[in-house]
Design a protein around this motif. Sequence first.
Motif, PDB file in Angstrom:
ATOM      1  N   CYS A 246      36.339  14.198  -8.346  1.00 38.77           N
ATOM      2  CA  CYS A 246      36.398  15.564  -7.827  1.00 38.77           C
ATOM      3  C   CYS A 246      37.777  16.156  -8.099  1.00 38.77           C
ATOM      4  CB  CYS A 246      36.119  15.574  -6.336  1.00 38.77           C
ATOM      5  SG  CYS A 246      34.482  14.980  -5.917  1.00 38.77           S
ATOM      6  N   PRO A 247      37.885  17.499  -8.109  1.00 36.06           N
ATOM      7  CA  PRO A 247      39.178  18.118  -8.397  1.00 36.06           C
ATOM      8  C   PRO A 247      40.265  17.738  -7.391  1.00 36.06           C
ATOM      9  CG  PRO A 247      37.430  19.730  -8.575  1.00 36.06           C
ATOM     10  CD  PRO A 247      36.806  18.490  -8.023  1.00 36.06           C
ATOM     11  N   THR A 248      39.940  17.737  -6.100  1.00 37.64           N
ATOM     12  CA  THR A 248      40.995  17.448  -5.125  1.00 37.64           C
ATOM     13  C   THR A 248      40.674  16.194  -4.314  1.00 37.64           C
ATOM     14  OG1 THR A 248      40.028  18.716  -3.322  1.00 37.64           O
ATOM     15  CG2 THR A 248      41.431  19.926  -4.858  1.00 37.64           C
TER      16      THR A 248
ATOM     17  N   GLU B  99      45.390  16.433   1.150  1.00 38.26           N
ATOM     18  CA  GLU B  99      44.052  17.020   1.029  1.00 38.26           C
ATOM     19  C   GLU B  99      43.855  17.828  -0.244  1.00 38.26           C
ATOM     20  OE1 GLU B  99      45.876  17.059   3.682  1.00 38.26           O
ATOM     21  OE2 GLU B  99      44.702  16.595   5.477  1.00 38.26           O
ATOM     22  N   ARG B 100      44.816  18.749  -0.513  1.00 38.92           N
ATOM     23  CA  ARG B 100      44.628  19.682  -1.625  1.00 38.92           C
ATOM     24  C   ARG B 100      45.222  19.169  -2.921  1.00 38.92           C
ATOM     25  NH1 ARG B 100      41.037  22.755  -1.192  1.00 38.92           N
ATOM     26  NH2 ARG B 100      41.970  24.401  -2.406  1.00 38.92           N
ATOM     27  N   ARG B 101      45.752  17.951  -2.926  1.00 39.66           N
ATOM     28  CA  ARG B 101      46.341  17.420  -4.147  1.00 39.66           C
ATOM     29  C   ARG B 101      45.244  17.182  -5.186  1.00 39.66           C
ATOM     30  NH1 ARG B 101      51.261  14.659  -3.675  1.00 39.66           N
ATOM     31  NH2 ARG B 101      50.940  14.029  -5.841  1.00 39.66           N
ATOM     32  N   VAL B 102      45.621  17.366  -6.437  1.00 41.77           N
ATOM     33  CA  VAL B 102      44.663  17.205  -7.531  1.00 41.77           C
ATOM     34  C   VAL B 102      44.630  15.735  -7.931  1.00 41.77           C
ATOM     35  CG1 VAL B 102      44.177  17.885  -9.888  1.00 41.77           C
ATOM     36  CG2 VAL B 102      45.113  19.530  -8.290  1.00 41.77           C
ATOM     37  N   THR B 103      43.422  15.177  -8.029  1.00 41.15           N
ATOM     38  CA  THR B 103      43.326  13.725  -8.236  1.00 41.15           C
ATOM     39  C   THR B 103      44.003  13.275  -9.532  1.00 41.15           C
ATOM     40  OG1 THR B 103      41.070  14.147  -8.917  1.00 41.15           O
ATOM     41  CG2 THR B 103      41.367  13.155  -6.797  1.00 41.15           C
TER      42      THR B 103
END
Lengths: 217, 248
Positions: free
Chosen positions: A97-99, A135-139
């Motif tokens: 997933c993106p984040t 939480e909002r970090r990009v994987t």
Amino acid sequence: MPSETLISLRDLTFAYPGGPPVLKGLNLDFRAGETLGLSGANGAGKSTLLFLIMGLAKPQGGTVEIFGRPRRTERDFQEVRPSLGFVFQDANDQLFCPTVADDLAFGPLNLGLEHEEIHRRVAEALDMLGLAGFERRVTYDLSGGEKKLVAIGAALTLHPRLLILDEPTAALDPGTVSRLEDILAASGLPALIVSHDQDFLARVATRRLTMADGFLF
Amino acid sequence: MTCDLNPGRSVLHRLDPRLKLLAVTAWSLLAALSRTGPAALFALAGALAFAGLGRLAPGPTAKRLSAVNFFLVFIWLFLPFSVPGEPGPALGGLSATKPGLELALLLTVKVNAAALGALAFFGTSSVTQLAAAARRLGAPEKLTAVFLLTLRYFHVLSLEYARLRQALKVRAFRPGLNLHTLRTYANLVGILLVRGVDRAERVHAAMLCRGYTGRFWFHDHFRFTGLDWLGAVLLAILLSGGAALNAF
């Protein structure tokens, strides 16, 4: 009272199409409360064994019993997979997933949980991993160690009954390995761990087996 | 870094992503259908206002717009000279026509209005929100899933490509105009495809392990608030204004 048998494998045989047999009648009992370390040479069939437990590959012979019931069909495995907490060797395979929050929420969303419960589980997992605020970090921007921890978090948000880890310490620095050990201990979950890292297994495992020639010793 | 083009907490960020998807569609249509100078300028002014409301970062936004404007260069190269009409300024031996210049200018304004509008509305939503909103508005489930997965694995594959290139370099590979180079690049593309398929299988297996059964669920649950109603009404007024300008 003897502890409950979570996974029971009987006479498992398996070969990849056109290949030599990988498993030749393997038996294994994995009980609640234990941390079982599995090691063995490259190509000994350790990852194959984990795939058979998860129902991602089908054995040619023998039985896979999970939580006291034989599991054969895809539907049988769909029922138990969320309880098995599988963590892949390469975190990039697992985090898609993106984040970070999206990824941690993926399992709970599949379980059809309420949004509040999902938020609660995501926060709980981040807290346990020591990754609050991610939480909002990009994987794809995470470091290798952070990715591994998030991948374990992705299994934990399912609230599994056990963890199955494939080479969890591969390519991790000592600091991250010790964080991983703390997380395993904090989860209080029984774990089935495939690893070449003998020092790591010596620290975390309550029982150790070696795989060779298609059998466990 | 986040995945969002322009993270923040402006008024536009707080709008329902479904409304923003509709707004982009409507504003692009308005810009595309503008036939008169005033109508196109109105669309551009609106887009600028949206960009201001969304507090778009000027630098990156200009960079993204310049990528769009690159294609307009070709229009400026050909259109002023190929549209027949009253002759205008001459350049070298060639003379541009007035209608040609006007048409090129109109196209430039229209394209920038549509692009800036899209940047303002898309840039102020996260990609996950946009995918979820598109799904809610009836976009096919598979398409939204593929959109999200592409975003994630484009980076993994490009990193893999970079690693393979490095592996070639450390073994003294230097590209040239020869068969060996062609063969090496063919192998590179081949192995990337094979690894891509392998990875897709492992990703699918990992998804199955987390209870995936073929349905893609989204985290976001949207609420159409008073702010969204206000935005929708304002947008409707602006759209009818633009349409009116177009009629005269």
